[in-house]
Design an enzyme around this catalytic site. Structure first.
Site, PDB file in Angstrom:
ATOM      1  N   LYS A 116       0.764  -1.377  -0.065  1.00 29.52           N
ATOM      2  CA  LYS A 116      -0.251   0.001  -0.055  1.00 29.52           C
ATOM      3  C   LYS A 116       0.947   1.355  -0.019  1.00 29.52           C
ATOM      4  O   LYS A 116       0.505   2.314  -0.454  1.00 29.52           O
ATOM      5  CB  LYS A 116      -0.810   0.069   1.277  1.00 29.52           C
ATOM      6  CG  LYS A 116      -2.139  -1.254   1.044  1.00 29.52           C
ATOM      7  CD  LYS A 116      -2.892  -1.075   2.316  1.00 29.52           C
ATOM      8  CE  LYS A 116      -4.327  -1.771   2.245  1.00 29.52           C
ATOM      9  NZ  LYS A 116      -5.091  -1.477   3.356  1.00 29.52           N
ATOM     10  N   GLY A 165      -9.715  -5.436   5.643  1.00 30.18           N
ATOM     11  CA  GLY A 165     -10.227  -4.557   6.784  1.00 30.18           C
ATOM     12  C   GLY A 165      -9.297  -4.981   8.158  1.00 30.18           C
ATOM     13  O   GLY A 165      -9.566  -4.669   9.006  1.00 30.18           O
ATOM     14  N   GLU A 200      -1.906   7.359   8.327  1.00 33.07           N
ATOM     15  CA  GLU A 200      -2.914   8.372   7.369  1.00 33.07           C
ATOM     16  C   GLU A 200      -3.758   9.007   8.295  1.00 33.07           C
ATOM     17  O   GLU A 200      -3.923   8.754   9.448  1.00 33.07           O
ATOM     18  CB  GLU A 200      -3.807   7.544   6.373  1.00 33.07           C
ATOM     19  CG  GLU A 200      -3.262   6.806   5.408  1.00 33.07           C
ATOM     20  CD  GLU A 200      -4.194   6.108   4.381  1.00 33.07           C
ATOM     21  OE1 GLU A 200      -5.588   5.870   4.881  1.00 33.07           O
ATOM     22  OE2 GLU A 200      -4.091   5.579   3.203  1.00 33.07           O
ATOM     23  N   LYS A 201      -4.237  10.252   7.893  1.00 38.06           N
ATOM     24  CA  LYS A 201      -5.385  11.011   8.664  1.00 38.06           C
ATOM     25  C   LYS A 201      -6.555  10.081   8.656  1.00 38.06           C
ATOM     26  O   LYS A 201      -6.733   9.577   7.426  1.00 38.06           O
ATOM     27  CB  LYS A 201      -5.404  12.160   7.731  1.00 38.06           C
ATOM     28  CG  LYS A 201      -6.746  13.308   8.470  1.00 38.06           C
ATOM     29  CD  LYS A 201      -6.350  14.600   8.137  1.00 38.06           C
ATOM     30  CE  LYS A 201      -7.402  15.453   9.171  1.00 38.06           C
ATOM     31  NZ  LYS A 201      -7.103  15.250  10.550  1.00 38.06           N
ATOM     32  N   HIS A 208     -16.975   5.622   1.496  1.00 38.30           N
ATOM     33  CA  HIS A 208     -16.436   4.784   0.472  1.00 38.30           C
ATOM     34  C   HIS A 208     -16.735   4.737  -0.644  1.00 38.30           C
ATOM     35  O   HIS A 208     -17.926   4.036  -0.888  1.00 38.30           O
ATOM     36  CB  HIS A 208     -16.300   3.345   1.346  1.00 38.30           C
ATOM     37  CG  HIS A 208     -15.427   2.332   0.408  1.00 38.30           C
ATOM     38  ND1 HIS A 208     -14.196   1.669   1.095  1.00 38.30           N
ATOM     39  CD2 HIS A 208     -15.689   1.926  -1.023  1.00 38.30           C
ATOM     40  CE1 HIS A 208     -13.788   1.013  -0.122  1.00 38.30           C
ATOM     41  NE2 HIS A 208     -14.679   0.837  -1.120  1.00 38.30           N
ATOM     42  N   ARG A 292      -8.113  -7.811  -8.348  1.00 41.55           N
ATOM     43  CA  ARG A 292      -8.924  -8.979  -8.394  1.00 41.55           C
ATOM     44  C   ARG A 292     -10.535  -8.414  -8.699  1.00 41.55           C
ATOM     45  O   ARG A 292     -10.813  -7.488  -8.625  1.00 41.55           O
ATOM     46  CB  ARG A 292      -8.869  -9.580  -7.149  1.00 41.55           C
ATOM     47  CG  ARG A 292      -9.281  -8.673  -5.839  1.00 41.55           C
ATOM     48  CD  ARG A 292      -9.846  -9.615  -4.499  1.00 41.55           C
ATOM     49  NE  ARG A 292      -9.539  -8.816  -3.435  1.00 41.55           N
ATOM     50  CZ  ARG A 292     -10.412  -7.879  -2.949  1.00 41.55           C
ATOM     51  NH1 ARG A 292     -11.536  -7.774  -3.621  1.00 41.55           N
ATOM     52  NH2 ARG A 292     -10.155  -7.194  -1.816  1.00 41.55           N
ATOM     53  N   VAL A 295     -16.242  -8.793  -4.461  1.00 42.09           N
ATOM     54  CA  VAL A 295     -17.502  -9.361  -4.053  1.00 42.09           C
ATOM     55  C   VAL A 295     -18.550  -8.465  -4.664  1.00 42.09           C
ATOM     56  O   VAL A 295     -19.577  -9.069  -5.067  1.00 42.09           O
ATOM     57  CB  VAL A 295     -17.496  -9.119  -2.703  1.00 42.09           C
ATOM     58  CG1 VAL A 295     -18.952  -9.732  -2.104  1.00 42.09           C
ATOM     59  CG2 VAL A 295     -16.736 -10.049  -1.759  1.00 42.09           C
TER      60      VAL A 295
HETATM   61  P1  ADP Z   1      -8.481  -3.211   3.510  1.00 41.35           P
HETATM   62  O1  ADP Z   1      -7.313  -3.191   2.369  1.00 41.35           O
HETATM   63  O2  ADP Z   1      -8.230  -3.830   4.644  1.00 41.35           O
HETATM   64  O3  ADP Z   1      -9.946  -3.237   2.780  1.00 41.35           O
HETATM   65  P2  ADP Z   1      -8.769  -0.169   3.299  1.00 41.35           P
HETATM   66  O4  ADP Z   1      -7.360   0.839   3.280  1.00 41.35           O
HETATM   67  O5  ADP Z   1      -9.235  -0.246   1.723  1.00 41.35           O
HETATM   68  O6  ADP Z   1      -8.220  -1.342   3.779  1.00 41.35           O
HETATM   69  O7  ADP Z   1      -9.851   0.388   4.120  1.00 41.35           O
HETATM   70  C1  ADP Z   1     -11.026  -0.403   4.607  1.00 41.35           C
HETATM   71  C2  ADP Z   1     -11.902   0.644   5.099  1.00 41.35           C
HETATM   72  O8  ADP Z   1     -11.520   1.359   6.468  1.00 41.35           O
HETATM   73  C3  ADP Z   1     -12.593   1.705   4.409  1.00 41.35           C
HETATM   74  O9  ADP Z   1     -13.283   1.423   3.500  1.00 41.35           O
HETATM   75  C4  ADP Z   1     -12.823   2.844   5.465  1.00 41.35           C
HETATM   76  O10 ADP Z   1     -14.025   2.483   5.720  1.00 41.35           O
HETATM   77  C5  ADP Z   1     -11.775   2.700   6.517  1.00 41.35           C
HETATM   78  N1  ADP Z   1     -10.723   3.482   6.321  1.00 41.35           N
HETATM   79  C6  ADP Z   1      -9.472   3.203   5.875  1.00 41.35           C
HETATM   80  N2  ADP Z   1      -8.637   4.279   5.891  1.00 41.35           N
HETATM   81  C7  ADP Z   1      -9.246   5.391   6.419  1.00 41.35           C
HETATM   82  C8  ADP Z   1      -9.210   6.572   6.593  1.00 41.35           C
HETATM   83  N3  ADP Z   1      -7.706   7.337   6.490  1.00 41.35           N
HETATM   84  N4  ADP Z   1     -10.242   7.424   7.206  1.00 41.35           N
HETATM   85  C9  ADP Z   1     -11.193   6.902   7.511  1.00 41.35           C
HETATM   86  N5  ADP Z   1     -11.291   5.620   7.201  1.00 41.35           N
HETATM   87  C10 ADP Z   1     -10.685   4.747   6.664  1.00 41.35           C
END
Ligand code: ADP
Length: 444
Positions: A116, A165, A200-201, A208, A292, A295
């Site tokens: 990432k 997640g 990250e902030k 999303h 990929r 879902v």
């Molecule tokens: P994964 O690869 O585990 O799915 P993601 O980076 O896609 O991780 O993040 C999954 C979820 O976590 C996002 O859909 C969001 O709900 C929450 N999230 C991730 N990063 C942030 C952020 N910087 N601020 C707020 N919510 C976040």
């Protein structure tokens, strides 16, 4: 040319892939663990091979065993579905080296986007906005604290190799930072084999929003529109819809462009999803790219009429994209509810015997599932029983149709998330579009 596809997955996605293969006139091979011998995907495939005992590590993730299955069945390609080996660059690379077509992007793309931190760098290079945060991996807690103070709390500490997640820690104040950081590092090491974390902030009030992209091996990249997946619990999606509602047209255009620019920059060469946090009109940030099938891909299929699995197979087979961007037509609105075997109040898994099940039908409805009456849901794998997908002329019609579809659905024997979805489809915050990723947790 692809003639025979080994489907390296189980459950609804294995069934989904086999269906398209059949329509394309391709032969199919299912793999299964001893626990899954009576599964629908095994019954539907032309051939099937047992690859090991119940634990995923010994069956669906057992690369030597899967390679043997490819060899003895003379399969020329492998579809990984989602989860399991879908985003494992080493597996994709082995397939490439063996002359077996991996139905997904190149191992190079998977490797790059699977990190990432590297993915964020690649996006920034082409001016795709990324969530404000650290530039690279943070190894020192004091440095992490300093950076977090600079960004402003709350922050989220993420594992560079995280996914699904997992591997994320939200920190609300400097006082709790160091502890959270050290835990995040050690958890990342044990879960993903690498300790690298970044910061990250953290945006409390974000949506999303993600964009489906497709690229071929000739450098063509297009998008198939966006989806909203804000209805989540513990960062796991529960409901998805396409298009993402209540986004001004010009902002939507910018999000699409960012996704296509990002995918093109890494010479992305299959279907993929570029995920964004949508903060408000005009403000959105790249989160990560999934290399990929997702879902939630059916909602995009419903509004575009494009079979995404078919495109995956065609591209892996070295064919050019069949449509250009202008050729992609969007029609109506689609919603998907994930039906899980779980308690609708506590969300704890509820495996067991399905005594009976009746799925909805009629205009504008699609059901993707791998269950049938008499099937036993094992406790070993994820709890997704299937997906209820509807299409309507607009969002209101899709919501009305989903209410009807949920009313018609009967699953007896295990607890399911159907009641949760029924409540949600009546919730004015959902129907009026007040969506954010904490939607479920903040009202529980
Ligand atoms: P994964 O690869 O585990 O799915 P993601 O980076 O896609 O991780 O993040 C999954 C979820 O976590 C996002 O859909 C969001 O709900 C929450 N999230 C991730 N990063 C942030 C952020 N910087 N601020 C707020 N919510 C976040």
């Amino acid at each position: 040319m692809i003639h025979k596809v080994l489907v390296a997955n189980r459950g609804e996605i294995a069934v989904r892939v086999i269906r398209t293969c059949r329509e394309m006139g391709l032969r199919t091979v299912a793999i299964y663990s001893t626990l899954d011998k009576d599964s629908m995907h095994v019954r539907m495939a032309d051939q099937s091979v047992c690859v090991g005992p119940p634990p995923s590590a010994e069956s669906y993730l057992n690369v030597p065993s899967i390679l043997s299955a490819i060899e003895i069945t003379d399969s020329d390609s492998v579809h990984p579905g989602y989860g399991f080996l879908a985003e494992n660059p080493a597996f994709a690379e082995i397939c490439e080296n063996y002359g077996v077509k991996f139905i997904g992007p190149s191992s190079e793309c998977i490797r790059l986007m699977g990190d990432k931190i590297e993915a964020r760098r690649a996006m920034r290079k082409v001016r795709v906005p990324t969530v404000p945060g650290s530039d690279g991996a943070i190894t020192d807690e004091e440095e992490g604290l300093r950076i977090s103070k600079g960004i402003g709390f709350p922050v989220i500490i993420k594992a560079a190799a995280g996914g699904g997640g997992r591997g994320m820690k939200i920190v609300h104040s400097p006082a709790s930072f160091v502890n959270a950081f050290l835990t995040a590092q050690s958890e990342s090491l044990s879960a993903f084999g690498v300790p690298d974390v970044y910061i990250e902030k953290y945006f409390e009030h974000a949506r999303h929003v993600e964009v489906q992209v497709i690229g071929d091996k000739f450098g063509n990249v297009i998008h198939l529109g966006d989806r909203d997946c804000s209805v989540q619990r513990r960062h796991q999606k529960l409901i998805e819809e396409a298009p993402a509602p209540f986004i001004p047209a010009r902002v939507r255009k910018r999000i699409h462009k960012a996704a296509v620019d990002g995918a093109a920059a890494v010479r992305y060469n299959n279907v993929g999803t570029v995920e964004f946090l949508y903060i408000s009109e005009g403000e959105f940030y790249f989160l990560e790219m999934n290399t990929r099938i997702q879902v939630e891909h059916p909602v995009t299929e419903m509004i575009t009429g494009i079979d995404i699995v078919r495109e995956q197979i065609r591209i892996a087979d070295g064919k050019k994209l069949r449509v250009d961007q202008k050729g992609v037509q969007f029609r109506g609105h689609s919603i998907e509810c994930r039906i899980n075997a779980e308690d609708p109040e506590t969300f704890t898994p509820s495996p067991g015997l399905i005594n009976s099940c009746v799925f909805p039908g009629g205009f504008g409805i699609r059901v993707d599932t791998g269950i049938y009456p008499g099937y036993t849901v094992p406790p070993t794998y994820d709890s997704l029983l299937g997906k209820l997908v509807v299409h309507g002329d607009d969002r209101n019609e899709a919501i009305m149709r989903m209410r009807r579809a949920l009313e018609e659905t009967r699953i007896e024997g295990v607890k399911t998330s159907i009641d949760f979805h029924k409540k949600l489809m009546m919730d004015s915050d959902f129907t009026e579009g007040r969506l954010w990723t904490k939607f479920v947790e903040k009202r529980a």
